[in-house]
Each structure stands twice: as C-alpha cells, then as structure tokens.
Design an enzyme around this catalytic site. Sequence first.
Site, mmCIF file in Angstrom:
data_model
loop_
_atom_site.group_PDB
_atom_site.id
_atom_site.type_symbol
_atom_site.label_atom_id
_atom_site.label_comp_id
_atom_site.label_asym_id
_atom_site.label_seq_id
_atom_site.Cartn_x
_atom_site.Cartn_y
_atom_site.Cartn_z
ATOM 1 N N TYR A 269 -1.545 -6.770 6.905
ATOM 2 C CA TYR A 269 -2.114 -7.156 5.602
ATOM 3 C C TYR A 269 -3.364 -7.972 5.877
ATOM 4 O O TYR A 269 -3.371 -8.812 6.787
ATOM 5 C CB TYR A 269 -1.097 -8.001 4.837
ATOM 6 C CG TYR A 269 -1.598 -8.593 3.537
ATOM 7 C CD1 TYR A 269 -1.695 -7.823 2.386
ATOM 8 C CD2 TYR A 269 -1.949 -9.940 3.452
ATOM 9 C CE1 TYR A 269 -2.140 -8.375 1.190
ATOM 10 C CE2 TYR A 269 -2.391 -10.497 2.258
ATOM 11 C CZ TYR A 269 -2.484 -9.708 1.128
ATOM 12 O OH TYR A 269 -2.917 -10.254 -0.056
ATOM 13 N N ASP B 225 -7.709 -10.171 12.931
ATOM 14 C CA ASP B 225 -7.365 -10.989 11.775
ATOM 15 C C ASP B 225 -6.296 -11.977 12.237
ATOM 16 O O ASP B 225 -5.116 -11.643 12.319
ATOM 17 C CB ASP B 225 -6.863 -10.089 10.634
ATOM 18 C CG ASP B 225 -6.515 -10.892 9.397
ATOM 19 O OD1 ASP B 225 -6.554 -12.143 9.469
ATOM 20 O OD2 ASP B 225 -6.191 -10.275 8.374
ATOM 21 N N LYS C 128 -4.945 -20.126 6.720
ATOM 22 C CA LYS C 128 -3.622 -20.757 6.781
ATOM 23 C C LYS C 128 -3.523 -22.011 7.668
ATOM 24 O O LYS C 128 -3.897 -23.086 7.238
ATOM 25 C CB LYS C 128 -2.584 -19.711 7.213
ATOM 26 C CG LYS C 128 -2.459 -18.565 6.177
ATOM 27 C CD LYS C 128 -1.234 -17.732 6.419
ATOM 28 C CE LYS C 128 -1.225 -16.432 5.654
ATOM 29 N NZ LYS C 128 -0.658 -16.499 4.327
HETATM 30 N N1 PMP Z 1 -4.913 -11.808 6.692
HETATM 31 C C1 PMP Z 1 -3.632 -12.011 6.990
HETATM 32 C C2 PMP Z 1 -3.112 -11.579 8.334
HETATM 33 C C3 PMP Z 1 -2.785 -12.617 6.066
HETATM 34 O O1 PMP Z 1 -1.493 -12.760 6.354
HETATM 35 C C4 PMP Z 1 -3.327 -13.034 4.830
HETATM 36 C C5 PMP Z 1 -2.483 -13.730 3.794
HETATM 37 N N2 PMP Z 1 -1.158 -13.697 4.005
HETATM 38 C C6 PMP Z 1 -4.676 -12.806 4.573
HETATM 39 C C7 PMP Z 1 -5.455 -12.213 5.523
HETATM 40 C C8 PMP Z 1 -5.298 -13.216 3.272
HETATM 41 O O2 PMP Z 1 -5.431 -14.603 3.211
HETATM 42 P P1 PMP Z 1 -5.488 -15.362 1.784
HETATM 43 O O3 PMP Z 1 -4.153 -15.162 1.136
HETATM 44 O O4 PMP Z 1 -5.782 -16.788 2.165
HETATM 45 O O5 PMP Z 1 -6.592 -14.739 1.014
#
Ligand code: PMP
Length: 450
Positions: free
Chosen positions: A137, A234, A262
């Site tokens: 994701y 990511d 995060k």
């Molecule tokens: N990349 C990864 C691997 C994630 O797990 C998430 C959110 N869980 C995101 C991007 C998106 O981050 P945000 O919810 O802060 O927009």
Amino acid sequence: MTLAERARRVIPGGVNSGQRSIPGLTDLVITRTAGSRFWDGDGREFTDYHAAFGPPLLGHNDPDVAAAVADASGRLGLTGVAVTEGEVLLAEQLAELIPSIEQVLLTSTGSEATFHALRLARAVTGRRLVVKFQGCYHGWHDAVSLNVISAPDRVGRHDPTSTGILSEVLDATLVLRFNDPAALRQVFAEHGRDIAAVIVEPVPHNVGALLPTEEFLRALREECTAAGSVLVFDEVITGFRHALGGYQAISGVTPDLTTLGKAIANGAPIGALGGRADLMQYFSSRPGGPVFFAGTYNGHPLPVAAALATVRKLREQPVHEHVFRLGDRVRGELTALYERMGVPAVVTGYGSVFVSYFMPGPAPLSYDDLLANDTALFVGYRRHLVEHGIFELPLNLKRSHLSYAHTDADVDRLLEATEAAVRRTLAEGGPSDLTHTSTMGGAATTTGAR
Ligand code: PMP
C-alpha cells in the site's frame, strides 16, 4: 447520544480515516493515550499493539517528544514563513542516516511523499508506467489506488480502491507478485523502456509481514538500473522502525528515492521524500519549476520538532535494542504457544512488528501464501483480546507493533490473553460473520490497508 453516535451524524462513517471503522468496535472513542496504553470514553484501559498503524515507536504521547513540540510551539508558533533551523537539522540527519538520501523534502503525510516520488520519476524519465507489488500500500492517491491484494500481472486491467479514478491512471500501474524476480524480469523485458518507476514496500507490512528475499531486492535494483527506471523504497512503515537507516540499511540494497512517514516523528503528521541529489534537484518551489512541489504545512515547526526529538531519542537510547528483544520474545513464545496448543500457525514479522498467521509453515513469501490463513481465527481471537484489554486490530492480515514503552510484563499478559482468546475462538468455531468465508471454512479478503 454517545460520542460515537454523534460522530456518525456529522462525520461520514463516523471516522476520519477509512480503516478506523472496525466491525464490532464502532463505538470505540479514544480519550487518552500514554506509553503502551490508551483509554476509551467508558474509562476502559487497553494495551495497544495496533499503534495507530505504526507511528508511536517510542510509545504514545512520549514525554520528550511532547516537550519538544511544546517548546517549538512557544518559540515558532504554528507556521513557517521561510525555512526554519529545525528543517535544516532534520534534513541533515535524514541525509546522514538513510543510505539513499542526499537531499530530502518534507510533506505532511506518507501519501504525499509517494505521490511526489512517482510524479518526479515520470518527469525525469518522460515515461508513463509505474510498477507496484501485490500486498503493498502506498497511500490514497490515484496512481496507487489499486486494491492491496489486486492480482499480479494485471496489465491493462484494474481493481481500484475507489470510484472516481480515471481508468487511464490505473492502466499505467502494473501489479506484480512480491518476491517474484522472474515476473519482474519479464515485465522489464516487455515494458522496460516505458517504466518510469518501481515502488515497493521493502517489507510488505500492509498484509502483515512478507520478508523479502535477497534475490528479489537485488533484482529490483538491477532491473531499474539497467532500464533507467527509478527505484522507490516506500519506507513509510519501515523507516526508523526497523533501523534509523531504514530497511535499505539492513538489506544493503539502495533505492534511488525513499519515502518516509509514521515513526519518523512518533505520530506527528510528517512525511518525507528523499534520494539522489540529481533526481531531487528537479523539484523546484518556483511556479513553473521543472517538478512542482508545494504545501502550506510542509516543514511545519511542530512535526519537525517532534521528528528531531524522535531521532535524538532513537540515537541516544536503546530503543531498537528494546523493541527487537521484545519482538523476538513475542515471536518465539507465540510460536511455542501455538505448537503446545496444536494450532497450525506461522508467527512472523521483523523487529518490533509481529503477526500470527493461522496456517501451516513455512513463512509466507507472497500474498498467495496468505490465502491459507484462517481469517475467522485471525480476526476472532483479536476480538476476544479486546475483552482482555489488549488491542491488536481485529481485521484480517493486520500487523501488530511493539514500542519502547512496552514491557516484559505487557508481553506476559499478551501471551496469557492470546492463549485464552485463541482457545475461546476455536471452541466457538470462529465469529459467525466470518466463519462462512474462512478456512474454518475459506479465505476472506482485505481490501484496504494502512
Ligand atoms: N506507504 C505505506 C507503506 C503506508 O503503510 C502508508 C500508510 N499506511 C502510506 C504510504 C500512506 O501514508 P499516509 O497514511 O501518512 O498518507
């Protein structure tokens, strides 16, 4: 009327992020957090292993982070006029710590960071296609809004997470199986000259934990280098949580761009996109610059202060040592527990992240392997854990997190409660809304991720 009922009247679905609406827990309203705990509107206390999908690596409401935020608020107020000292210090630290990062820009969320990574890759290469992997994701924006478990090899077909997205955008995203170097090499052989970027969670934690093979990560690097495509790690979940240098420092495979979020600010809203200076240079805050980048709250003094305090604590205190030791203990003792109970299970994860899949081993390498997971048991025992004051998100394939604030006594209680919750779920035959779709009779699916 309860707060949750009032929320549903004025907030669509009653929550501000899709996956906060949890079947069976729609009345949960959080009123306080501290360390490894949170409390709800009825005064119930929970030990939290969900951790809001991962930010509080130091624990909720860490006092050092809170003090740094209060200090920045007193000095700088709520918004930056020009670049602030904290932004410079944070960029310097990220460049020092993370192998791929020479230059870095700050965003407010992880989704913005992955959005800009893909836009930059398309701008620099002049190409159209993006490759992503099943189980990963990358946020809510259109280019990556494919169901996290979309089947691989969907060239020209799509399975979006939302309506309202132009099919042209989704057509330009190819989905491949994780840990499948042969499929990767084949797609590069066929489409390499059109591939702008490959984006990947180095450990796909959005379906729990799939550990990457060395061969797969190397193949990503080799194919992107050979084709002139931009490799994006990511590390929104793995960055800082698994190491200050991210999973790239652990694997030794260096991407071209890295996205963070995060855990880098222990829960304050901040994301980052960094990487090779020759790529990052394309960004310009000037209107009409080669790649446009802007945001009223980018580099906001309060999340920047939170990030700096988080980095300082991670560098000065044995945070990783603590969470890795607890993680090994949880994985080891849960494995022994399920063996003793005769329940087929694979307990996996990395460092502070753990997950129990109810299926025979070996550890899963791709989403296909997870089809053997018993959804009714996975979700069912977590629903019962709530009755023990323990919160592991009761949704299929969600991972759990340990923090610096969790103790061995917390883990003792987790193990005891897990045994009781699993026994009870097995005795009941699983929750009635899930048993008909689980391997207690078949596999249920997960659409979203976080
Ligand atoms: N990349 C990864 C691997 C994630 O797990 C998430 C959110 N869980 C995101 C991007 C998106 O981050 P945000 O919810 O802060 O927009």
